[in-house]
Each structure stands twice: as structure tokens, then as C-alpha cells.
Motif scaffolding. Structure first.
Motif, PDB file in Angstrom:
ATOM      1  N   SER A  40       0.738  -1.263  -0.179  1.00 45.21           N
ATOM      2  CA  SER A  40       0.186   0.051   0.053  1.00 45.21           C
ATOM      3  C   SER A  40       0.825   1.001  -0.285  1.00 45.21           C
ATOM      4  O   SER A  40       0.094   2.142  -0.724  1.00 45.21           O
ATOM      5  CB  SER A  40      -0.914   0.023   1.411  1.00 45.21           C
ATOM      6  N   ARG A  67      -6.696  -4.396  -7.375  1.00 43.13           N
ATOM      7  CA  ARG A  67      -8.584  -5.019  -7.530  1.00 43.13           C
ATOM      8  C   ARG A  67      -9.262  -4.553  -5.599  1.00 43.13           C
ATOM      9  O   ARG A  67      -9.967  -4.016  -5.366  1.00 43.13           O
ATOM     10  CB  ARG A  67      -8.781  -5.860  -7.740  1.00 43.13           C
ATOM     11  N   THR A  69      -7.595  -2.552  -3.538  1.00 39.12           N
ATOM     12  CA  THR A  69      -7.753  -1.417  -2.963  1.00 39.12           C
ATOM     13  C   THR A  69      -9.151  -0.039  -4.983  1.00 39.12           C
ATOM     14  O   THR A  69      -8.855   1.607  -3.945  1.00 39.12           O
ATOM     15  CB  THR A  69      -6.225  -0.679  -2.890  1.00 39.12           C
ATOM     16  N   GLY A  70      -9.718  -0.747  -5.337  1.00 38.58           N
ATOM     17  CA  GLY A  70      -9.845  -0.451  -6.438  1.00 38.58           C
ATOM     18  C   GLY A  70      -9.731   0.806  -7.104  1.00 38.58           C
ATOM     19  O   GLY A  70     -10.024   1.269  -8.000  1.00 38.58           O
ATOM     20  N   ALA A  71      -7.902   0.971  -7.092  1.00 37.60           N
ATOM     21  CA  ALA A  71      -7.382   1.233  -7.986  1.00 37.60           C
ATOM     22  C   ALA A  71      -6.907   0.565  -9.884  1.00 37.60           C
ATOM     23  O   ALA A  71      -6.217   1.178 -10.105  1.00 37.60           O
ATOM     24  CB  ALA A  71      -5.996   1.239  -7.584  1.00 37.60           C
TER      25      ALA A  71
END
Length: 109
Positions: A40, A67, A69-71
Motif C-alpha cells: 500500500s 483490485r 484497493t479499487g485502483a
């Protein structure tokens, strides 16, 4: 394979800061093709850089990190460094997009 964790990020952060402060830099290409682990802290640095300079990833980061982390989809991704250097932002129509989506052609082969 390399790992980007807290212990090895200092030189990378310095390079990111130098690129972000350089008005001559059109885009920053980050070669992640040999990254085996990216935590992270690394992702946070990429996101910080992206807010300051257009950033293109060359290769694939471990998909799980992006995936979870939504990034996933936040960064343009090219097959390799040469293709990343050829990435172009889309033509502007009307108001500029806050985050232009780059067109990254496949690697020449």
C-alpha cells in the motif's frame, strides 16, 4: 522479481518527487514489469505522483493490490516501457477531462 515495500521506497520517492517538480516532464513511466510485491505504501506513492504528473505503468502490477484497493483502471498500463513512452492522451473536446485517459498502443513486435 523485486519487491516495493517500505524499506526500499526512499530512492523511488526521491525520483517521483524530482519528476513531479519538473515542468519538462510530459509523463512519468514507471516500469513495474518485474515487481513481485507492491504494498500500500508503493501504491500510495504512485497515486501521489499521478496527482502531480501523468503517470503510465509499463507492465502489470500484481492485480490483487489494484483490485482490492479499487485502483484497477486508475493508471494507463502499457505492455512495456517502449509502448508506455508512445502513450498519448486523447484529443481534447470541449472542456479538458480532469483525468485524461491515455491511449497506450501495444508493444511493437
Amino acid at each position: 522479481m523485486g519487491d516495493f515495500d517500505l524499506g526500499v521506497l526512499a530512492p523511488l520517492i526521491a525520483a517521483f518527487e524530482a519528476a513531479a517538480g519538473d515542468a519538462e516532464v510530459a509523463r512519468v513511466v514507471v516500469d513495474v514489469s518485474e515487481v513481485g510485491f507492491a504494498g500500500s505504501v508503493f501504491l500510495n506513492q504512485l497515486l501521489r505522483l499521478r496527482r502531480q504528473q501523468p503517470t503510465v505503468l509499463a507492465g502489470q502490477l500484481p492485480n490483487r493490490l489494484l483490485r482490492l484497493t479499487g485502483a484497477l483502471g486508475v493508471f494507463p498500463v502499457a505492455d512495456d516501457v517502449a509502448a508506455a513512452r508512445r502513450c498519448r492522451p486523447p484529443p481534447q473536446r470541449g472542456r479538458p477531462a480532469p483525468e485524461p485517459r491515455y491511449d497506450c498502443p501495444p508493444a511493437a513486435g
